[in-house]
Write an enzyme that holds these catalytic residues in place. Sequence first.
Site, mmCIF file in Angstrom:
data_model
loop_
_atom_site.group_PDB
_atom_site.id
_atom_site.type_symbol
_atom_site.label_atom_id
_atom_site.label_comp_id
_atom_site.label_asym_id
_atom_site.label_seq_id
_atom_site.Cartn_x
_atom_site.Cartn_y
_atom_site.Cartn_z
ATOM 1 C CG ASP A 34 -2.229 0.741 0.950
ATOM 2 O OD1 ASP A 34 -3.180 0.124 0.429
ATOM 3 O OD2 ASP A 34 -2.291 1.950 1.242
ATOM 4 C CG ASN A 124 -16.202 -5.181 -15.325
ATOM 5 O OD1 ASN A 124 -16.232 -6.316 -14.874
ATOM 6 N ND2 ASN A 124 -17.022 -4.229 -14.908
ATOM 7 C CG PHE A 125 -10.431 -8.275 -14.177
ATOM 8 C CD1 PHE A 125 -9.566 -9.187 -14.755
ATOM 9 C CD2 PHE A 125 -10.036 -6.950 -14.092
ATOM 10 C CE1 PHE A 125 -8.320 -8.795 -15.230
ATOM 11 C CE2 PHE A 125 -8.794 -6.540 -14.557
ATOM 12 C CZ PHE A 125 -7.932 -7.474 -15.130
ATOM 13 C CG HIS A 155 -19.414 2.842 -11.151
ATOM 14 N ND1 HIS A 155 -19.723 2.952 -12.496
ATOM 15 C CD2 HIS A 155 -18.780 1.651 -11.006
ATOM 16 C CE1 HIS A 155 -19.279 1.873 -13.137
ATOM 17 N NE2 HIS A 155 -18.706 1.071 -12.256
ATOM 18 C CE LYS A 159 -15.641 4.048 -12.410
ATOM 19 N NZ LYS A 159 -14.306 3.444 -12.144
ATOM 20 N N GLY A 165 -14.462 2.947 -16.975
ATOM 21 C CA GLY A 165 -13.680 2.218 -17.968
ATOM 22 C C GLY A 165 -14.504 1.163 -18.675
#
Length: 267
Positions: A34, A124-125, A155, A159, A165
Amino acid sequence: MQRIAVMGAAGRMGKTLIEAVSQAEGATLSAAIDRADSSLIGADAGELVGLGKIGVTLAGDLAAMVDDFDVLIDFTHPSVTLKNLEVCRQAGKAMVIGTTGFTVEEKQQLSEAAKQIPIVFAANFSVGVNLCLKLLDTAARVLGDDVDIEIIEAHHRHKVDAPSGTALRMGEVVADALGRDLQKVAVYGREGQTGARERETIGFATVRAGDVVGDHTVLFAADGERVEITHKASSRMTFAKGAVRSALWLQQRSPALYDMQDVLGLR
């Protein structure tokens, strides 16, 4: 066993990714990184997400961790991701990139790096979203220029980029199917006396509210009928599982720029 590092591990998506890695067969969380100034540096990554101690402490320097992982999953910010890209390129480490908001020039940097390391880069996965992309290509080719096309996305309030995207990727798929250049035909929001809608444009509308994880609708509207293709995400875990699936898929892959369509075998 694929050793996975998570960047932005103390954030909302980072914590979800840690959970997803812990649940995935063939994957192990070997590093969690991080911001260097995070108050959580040194904390056990498992305890951050309620898993108990797993022996992986939150670090603040990716370069110092390159020997500890095989692939980095990065859902952060373009400026952060590009710095991490250079570290991974020099170390020969694979990447899964879910960061959005890149400029055209920044995307070119990803393409250049992918000549040396394997990268899965996707807006996007989610498996469902990537199925929608396939459906959008078919719908655009069938309906052609006889419809007006609008993309509406929503969203959560946090965001920072708009349109999302995913919405832009949906627009690219539709535009490509119709032989159009999205940069020339996209209309982002409307206000005031806009005049009649120009044919062959692709409109985008954005909503930011509450804790909406991600809603996307592509509207194909003709006289007398309309077709809507919609995807709604109710949990970030769907994106995290797709990212981990991509990280596992990258094992033994040659350097190239891949996307989720490749991972799912949809090409």
